[in-house]
Design a protein around this motif. Sequence first.
Motif, PDB file in Angstrom:
ATOM      1  N   ARG A 291      -8.135   3.642   5.896  1.00  0.00           N
ATOM      2  CA  ARG A 291      -9.065   2.516   5.996  1.00  0.00           C
ATOM      3  C   ARG A 291      -8.464   1.241   5.414  1.00  0.00           C
ATOM      4  O   ARG A 291      -8.892   0.138   5.752  1.00  0.00           O
ATOM      5  N   GLU A 292      -7.500   1.417   4.534  1.00  0.00           N
ATOM      6  CA  GLU A 292      -6.899   0.256   3.881  1.00  0.00           C
ATOM      7  C   GLU A 292      -5.785  -0.357   4.721  1.00  0.00           C
ATOM      8  O   GLU A 292      -5.598  -1.576   4.720  1.00  0.00           O
ATOM      9  N   VAL A 293      -5.042   0.495   5.426  1.00  0.00           N
ATOM     10  CA  VAL A 293      -3.925   0.005   6.235  1.00  0.00           C
ATOM     11  C   VAL A 293      -4.450  -0.825   7.403  1.00  0.00           C
ATOM     12  O   VAL A 293      -5.463  -0.492   8.019  1.00  0.00           O
ATOM     13  N   ILE A 294      -3.751  -1.912   7.696  1.00  0.00           N
ATOM     14  CA  ILE A 294      -4.119  -2.780   8.814  1.00  0.00           C
ATOM     15  C   ILE A 294      -3.021  -2.715   9.873  1.00  0.00           C
ATOM     16  O   ILE A 294      -1.864  -3.044   9.597  1.00  0.00           O
ATOM     17  N   GLU A 295      -3.384  -2.268  11.057  1.00  0.00           N
ATOM     18  CA  GLU A 295      -2.410  -2.228  12.149  1.00  0.00           C
ATOM     19  C   GLU A 295      -2.004  -3.653  12.510  1.00  0.00           C
ATOM     20  O   GLU A 295      -2.862  -4.539  12.608  1.00  0.00           O
ATOM     21  N   PRO A 296      -0.701  -3.887  12.703  1.00  0.00           N
ATOM     22  CA  PRO A 296      -0.240  -5.249  13.024  1.00  0.00           C
ATOM     23  C   PRO A 296      -0.980  -5.877  14.204  1.00  0.00           C
ATOM     24  O   PRO A 296      -1.283  -7.077  14.185  1.00  0.00           O
ATOM     25  N   ALA A 297      -1.286  -5.069  15.211  1.00  0.00           N
ATOM     26  CA  ALA A 297      -1.953  -5.609  16.402  1.00  0.00           C
ATOM     27  C   ALA A 297      -3.400  -6.006  16.121  1.00  0.00           C
ATOM     28  O   ALA A 297      -3.998  -6.778  16.880  1.00  0.00           O
TER      29      ALA A 297
ATOM     30  N   LEU B  19       0.832  -1.204   0.000  1.00  0.00           N
ATOM     31  CA  LEU B  19       0.000   0.000   0.000  1.00  0.00           C
ATOM     32  C   LEU B  19       0.868   1.256   0.000  1.00  0.00           C
ATOM     33  O   LEU B  19       0.565   2.236  -0.694  1.00  0.00           O
ATOM     34  N   LYS B  20       1.955   1.222   0.766  1.00  0.00           N
ATOM     35  CA  LYS B  20       2.855   2.379   0.826  1.00  0.00           C
ATOM     36  C   LYS B  20       3.482   2.646  -0.545  1.00  0.00           C
ATOM     37  O   LYS B  20       3.558   3.796  -0.987  1.00  0.00           O
ATOM     38  N   VAL B  21       3.912   1.590  -1.216  1.00  0.00           N
ATOM     39  CA  VAL B  21       4.512   1.762  -2.545  1.00  0.00           C
ATOM     40  C   VAL B  21       3.519   2.431  -3.490  1.00  0.00           C
ATOM     41  O   VAL B  21       3.865   3.374  -4.217  1.00  0.00           O
ATOM     42  N   TYR B  22       2.278   1.979  -3.467  1.00  0.00           N
ATOM     43  CA  TYR B  22       1.275   2.560  -4.361  1.00  0.00           C
ATOM     44  C   TYR B  22       0.934   3.999  -3.966  1.00  0.00           C
ATOM     45  O   TYR B  22       0.677   4.838  -4.834  1.00  0.00           O
ATOM     46  N   ARG B  23       0.952   4.296  -2.670  1.00  0.00           N
ATOM     47  CA  ARG B  23       0.697   5.677  -2.242  1.00  0.00           C
ATOM     48  C   ARG B  23       1.820   6.601  -2.712  1.00  0.00           C
ATOM     49  O   ARG B  23       1.566   7.706  -3.208  1.00  0.00           O
ATOM     50  N   VAL B  24       3.055   6.142  -2.555  1.00  0.00           N
ATOM     51  CA  VAL B  24       4.199   6.951  -2.990  1.00  0.00           C
ATOM     52  C   VAL B  24       4.145   7.172  -4.500  1.00  0.00           C
ATOM     53  O   VAL B  24       4.367   8.293  -4.986  1.00  0.00           O
TER      54      VAL B  24
ATOM     55  N   GLN C 164      -9.491  -6.801  12.880  1.00  0.00           N
ATOM     56  CA  GLN C 164     -10.376  -7.182  13.971  1.00  0.00           C
ATOM     57  C   GLN C 164     -11.679  -6.395  13.865  1.00  0.00           C
ATOM     58  O   GLN C 164     -11.679  -5.206  13.574  1.00  0.00           O
ATOM     59  N   GLY C 165     -12.774  -7.082  14.096  1.00  0.00           N
ATOM     60  CA  GLY C 165     -14.073  -6.422  14.053  1.00  0.00           C
ATOM     61  C   GLY C 165     -14.771  -6.536  12.717  1.00  0.00           C
ATOM     62  O   GLY C 165     -15.963  -6.221  12.613  1.00  0.00           O
ATOM     63  N   GLU C 166     -14.049  -6.964  11.683  1.00  0.00           N
ATOM     64  CA  GLU C 166     -14.672  -7.100  10.365  1.00  0.00           C
ATOM     65  C   GLU C 166     -15.403  -8.427  10.210  1.00  0.00           C
ATOM     66  O   GLU C 166     -16.175  -8.604   9.272  1.00  0.00           O
ATOM     67  N   GLY C 167     -15.157  -9.348  11.131  1.00  0.00           N
ATOM     68  CA  GLY C 167     -15.805 -10.643  11.044  1.00  0.00           C
ATOM     69  C   GLY C 167     -15.122 -11.553  10.039  1.00  0.00           C
ATOM     70  O   GLY C 167     -14.227 -11.135   9.302  1.00  0.00           O
TER      71      GLY C 167
END
Length: 291
Positions: free
Chosen positions: A181-187, A39-44, A223-226
């Motif tokens: 919204r696209e990034v997923i936190e590791p935790a 995602l970072k590569v595409y944002r850059v 988490q939370g998306e089911g």
Amino acid sequence: MVLLQVKRGDENLFIYETSVDDDTTHVIRDITAIYNGRLKVYRVCSEIEELIEHGTMLPPEMVGLTDEQILELKLKDIWAEKCIPAGGFVTNKDPLGRRNGQQPQEKMREILKKAMEDAKSFIDKKLVAARQPLQLKNVSEALNLLRGAITIVYPMQLPPHDIIRMEFNNTEDLNGTQASREVIEPAKAQLWFAGKQILSEQKLHKYVGRNDKTKVVVKINKQGEGPPGREAVLTEDMRKRMMAEAYRRQEQLKKLEQDDDDEYLNSTWADSSSLKRKVHGMDNVRFRIGQ
């Protein structure tokens, strides 16, 4: 080594290679890092496209203001004179008012475009079809390639507030953006296989079996998306082949049915000249050519 085909929803992302004896904590962490790295590569790359057209970012206090407002507020972009692209620039005003309008020269633009093309090829989804695994080092190589191209074009670096520089320094602020919204936190990352969540601190073979020479589909979410939707029993390619085969079979049956309907025409009772031949005693006459 087992191949994990990673998906987000129904979208193929990349293939991750590991061992069935690997720890699931390590697998989830690695896959999440690769996912966010892509995602970072595409944002850059998206920001570099804007950089190619309209130069570096304006200071935050000047973004979105008209020229009249900037003059009225007596604002000045002090970085415009410091961060000049190599070879100079041409003026190309940014209609969105985000960048300073100092477009790099064509030669420098080509360097950036080539870097973007190569960087995207490192993480392309087409690698899934080629069964080519993606590693975290591949993502790092893509980012380093982009960073190197930026250094060539902007030897004095980009302004500290430029999003591209912030992305390279991992100081980007994604709050309030679609990217957040696209990034997923590791935790908060979760990995699923066959409708079952892969829990941390387990051995991977507990979920995918002990066959170390196979490929399975796993899905990543937050988490939370089911639980994500299960994989379709039939792939799109299999479905198309089955439909084509069903159509071919249907056409064959139609032809056979038509042939059966016309078969009576070969019967003697359906011959309109049969009665006439019987009256003249020619019912059983056979002709031989050449005699």
